[in-house]
Design an enzyme around this catalytic site. Structure first.
Site: not given
Ligand SMILES: Cc1ncc(C[n+]2csc(CCOP(=O)(O)OP(=O)(O)O)c2C)c(N)n1
Ligand SMILES: [Mg+2]
Lengths: 168, 591
Positions: B53, B115-116, B165, B488
């Protein structure tokens, strides 16, 4: 910038529908605003309107934000800052239970008389007083009752309205 | 059954049709089976079956952002609705019009832990612009129309309609949409004339002016972007755009200074710091843009145009607030500028541009290229160059991104000359956004080239949607800048946490080429710089979904960077600038 914390009384006219109070309260908790008091009741059955009176606190920017955030809730019809928009009248209702006998009981009744509180219930050992007026007056009354056997307090929170002929 | 009576499900579909909906993204379940049954028996609304979803909501966002229309989602009760929550929050943060229909247990079971059952309106109240629980048959059609009205009027956002529903199965009458708008929700569209005059006068007298524009310009429609472009050109003033605003002014325009904010260009951020009049158009002084508020653009008069009054004076006090739709307000501003025959202060403006050109000469996006390692910036430069050529020959190119370093590099190195071509999760920063969003874009624009610039970590968050791409033959291209790190996160750990790379490296990544193949897509890989052009050319020629796995420098960082809590003029330009000194104690607590 003006960082001074001030109290504002805000009147909010809302659609009387399920969840509207949850939206308002959720807004305050979610964004970390204060609610000093909040009252709500339907005011127009035919138009399905309820009126909320809120007392909140914050600096100028926070108060402005609170009003803007309230105003953008979908079921909100209008938001009025009574503190800002001119003189208004405000009042609160309280019930105060005091238990005791002898001198303390007599003194409690005497003070209640001065505050124009009415006796709603009495037993040989207790009173329930009802009084209304400015919040400060109620605070003062409760303060005086403390040493005289204060048992229970319940307050409605402030209701308020602008002076003069204009409606919300 | 009287002649005008129909089932709740039929009312829902009829309302969708009246609202001009031709496609919805969804996933079935017990509570919405009546709608799926009605869908089966009609042809007006097309249904795209996602694989989770969250994917449905992001797809609807991509659809909405690339078309300007409302994106529509259909999910079941309980887990269907809770899976949609991230997408709804994403749409709220980025002001994307989405209507999400959720199934609910029958009204007599609500509150019984059936349920749900989930308290969907309770859960989604803070992450939607508005939500409804329909408890009476006679409200159904009206609520459906109101949901669309609210989603797209004023500041756009997501709206949930929770549908028990028994309502879907019950009988009722259809009502057409009312023409009179909404009873209590009436956003202000026209700006205050007095404040507009003041703003234009302030702009005309400016010596160091700056346009700072955001997603509100895009949301206001393509005409608003055109008006902005006209106004910028008429005045000759410099303009910077936020992450959400890219494309509102053509990137090729010489007055465009690049993106502003934490990873924006040096010239944009320094100009923002030094300008004397700033006009903020449909942006919101977000902390990623302002940096340290106490030092934010200390000497400027600020004009702020926004349709949402709560955006004004929220973070930054402005001198001239204008509440209204950006398009309307810009139109009046331009008229006023012409009518009063305003001319910019030529001498001051020349000096300002001379200053800006010096900042530009710093060339803040430069990077060290290497012979045997692919720099992520290089890969994106090539992607930009090759897709630009293709867009000139074969039509539009749309980009989405996941979240991380690759997202910031994409914002820096891809160029957008039109609005609605760039879809990225700005406010929420949702990893896993890009692939389903690209899917939604491709559904809306079947013949366009749609590329998701991804990281190898993010792409795994909604990788299941590869299966949807295969089912509907949506030839989305996933362009992974694979640094084998949550880059990042690694960058912050390097710069701010003493190089302790706690849990930011993922072992056992999948083989993305084989992964693509198992999803009936094509997998490609490049490991050396001289393979990049071939990979991109091949990728865009293939008329199928593609995963391009581009192995890039693992240690590269995104620059420039304004560390959290620092001011615009404390920007780190490259690895030689040490972050520790720029970050205060206060800054360390910020995200
Ligand atoms: C759902 C979610 N969980 C955690 C984060 C924190 N976060 C920001 S960037 C990142 C790493 C992303 O890694 P990647 O997709 O390999 O991209 P890169 O920075 O290596 O280009 C994380 C864990 C987020 N933004 N979104
Ligand atoms: Mg990575």
């Amino acid at each position: 910038m003006d960082e001074q914390i001030r109290f504002h009384t805000i009147a909010v006219l809302v659609e009387n529908e399920p969840g509207v109070l949850a939206r308002v309260v959720g807004l305050f908790s979610g964004r970390g605003y204060n609610i000093e008091s909040l009252t709500v009741a339907e005011v127009d059955h035919k138009e399905n309107l309820s009126r909320i009176t809120l007392v909140t606190s914050g600096n100028v920017m926070v108060i402005e934000q609170i009003k803007a955030q309230l105003d953008r809730l979908v079921p909100v019809h209008s938001v009025k800052d009574l503190t800002l928009e001119g003189p208004h009248v405000a009042a609160e209702l309280a019930m105060v239970k005091v238990a005791g006998t002898g001198d303390k009981r007599v003194e409690a009744l005497r003070i209640a008389d001065i505050f124009e509180a009415t006796v709603q219930d009495t037993t040989l050992e207790s009173f329930v007083f009802r009084l209304h007026g400015q919040s400060a007056k109620i605070d003062q009354f409760i303060g005086l009752m403390k040493p005289l056997g204060l048992v229970d307090v319940c307050r409605t929170g402030v209701v308020a309205m602008a002076r003069g002929k204009e409606g919300i | 059954m009287s002649r005008d009576q129909m089932t709740g499900s039929e009312i829902v579909l009829k309302a969708l049709a009246e609202q001009g909906v031709d496609v919805i993204f969804g996933y079935p379940g017990g509570a919405v089976l009546p709608i799926y049954d009605a869908l089966f028996q009609q042809n007006a609304v097309r249904h795209i079956l996602v694989r989770q979803e969250a994917g449905a909501v992001h797809a609807a966002e991509g659809y909405a952002r690339s078309t300007g229309k409302v994106g529509v989602v259909l999910v079941t009760s309980g887990p269907g609705a809770t899976n949609a929550v991230t997408g709804l929050t994403d749409a709220l943060m980025d002001s994307i019009p989405v209507v999400c229909l959720t199934g609910q247990v029958p009204t007599h079971l609500i509150g019984n832990d059936a349920f749900q059952e989930a308290d969907t309106t309770g859960i989604t109240r803070p992450c939607t612009k508005h939500n409804f629980l329909v408890k009476r048959m006679e409200d159904l059609a009206r609520v459906m129309h109101e949901a669309f009205y609210i989603a797209q009027n004023g500041r756009p956002g997501p709206v949930v309609v929770d549908l028990p529903k028994d309502i879907l199965q019950g009988l009722g009458e259809y009502q057409a949409a009312s023409k009179s708008g909404h009873k209590s929700y009436r956003p202000q569209v026209k700006g205050d004339a007095g404040n507009i005059s003041k703003a234009v006068e302030l702009l005309a007298k400016a010596k160091k002016p700056l346009f700072y524009c955001g997603g509100g310009v895009i949301n206001s429609g393509p005409a608003a972007s055109q008006l902005l472009t006209d106004f910028v050109r008429m005045t000759g003033y410099p303009c910077t755009l936020t992450l959400m605003g890219l494309g509102a002014l053509p990137a090729t325009d010489k007055r465009f200074l690049g993106m502003v904010g934490m990873h924006g260009t040096y010239e944009s951020n320094i100009a923002m710091h030094d300008c004397d009049v700033m006009v903020c158009v449909g942006a919101r002084f977000d902390d990623r843009v302002t940096g340290n508020l106490a030092h934010f653009s200390p000497n400027s008069k600020k004009i702020h145009i926004d349709i949402d009054p709560s955006s004004i004076n929220k973070n930054v006090r402005v001198d001239v607030p204008i509440v209204g739709d950006v398009g309307h307000v810009l139109e009046v501003m331009i008229k006023e500028w012409k009518a009063k025959q305003y001319k910019p202060d030529g001498k001051a403006l020349d000096a300002w541009w001379k200053q800006i050109d010096e900042w530009r000469a710093v060339d803040c996006l430069k990077y060290d290229s290497k012979k045997d390692v692919i720099k992520p910036q290089y890969a994106l430069e090539r992607l930009q160059a090759i897709t630009k050529k293709r867009s000139e020959e074969k039509g539009d190119v749309y980009f989405t991104t996941e979240v991380g370093q690759h997202q910031m590099w994409a914002a820096q190195f891809l160029h957008f000359n039109k609005p609605n071509r760039w879809m990225t999760s700005g406010g929420l920063g949702t990893m896993g956004y890009g692939l389903p969003a690209a899917m939604g874009v491709q559904v809306a624009h079947p013949d366009a080239l749609v590329v998701d610039v991804a990281g190898e970590a993010s792409i795994l968050m909604n990788i299941q949607e590869m299966s949807t791409l295969a089912q509907y033959r949506l030839p989305v291209k996933v362009f992974i800048l694979n640094n084998e790190y949550m880059g990042m996160v690694r960058q912050w750990q390097e710069l701010l946490h003493g190089g302790r790379y706690s849990e930011s490296y993922m072992e056992s990544l999948p083989d993305f080429v084989k992964l693509a193949e198992s999803f009936h897509a094509v997998g490609l890989r490049a490991e050396k710089p001289d393979q990049v052009d071939d990979l991109i050319n091949e990728m865009i020629e293939i008329d199928k979904p593609v995963i391009a796995d581009v192995m890039v420098d693992k240690a590269e960082n995104v620059f420039p960077m304004i560390p959290s809590g620092a001011a615009h003029n404390e920007m780190l330009l490259g690895p030689e600038d040490r972050a520790e000194h720029a970050v205060s104690e206060d800054g360390m607590v910020l995200v």
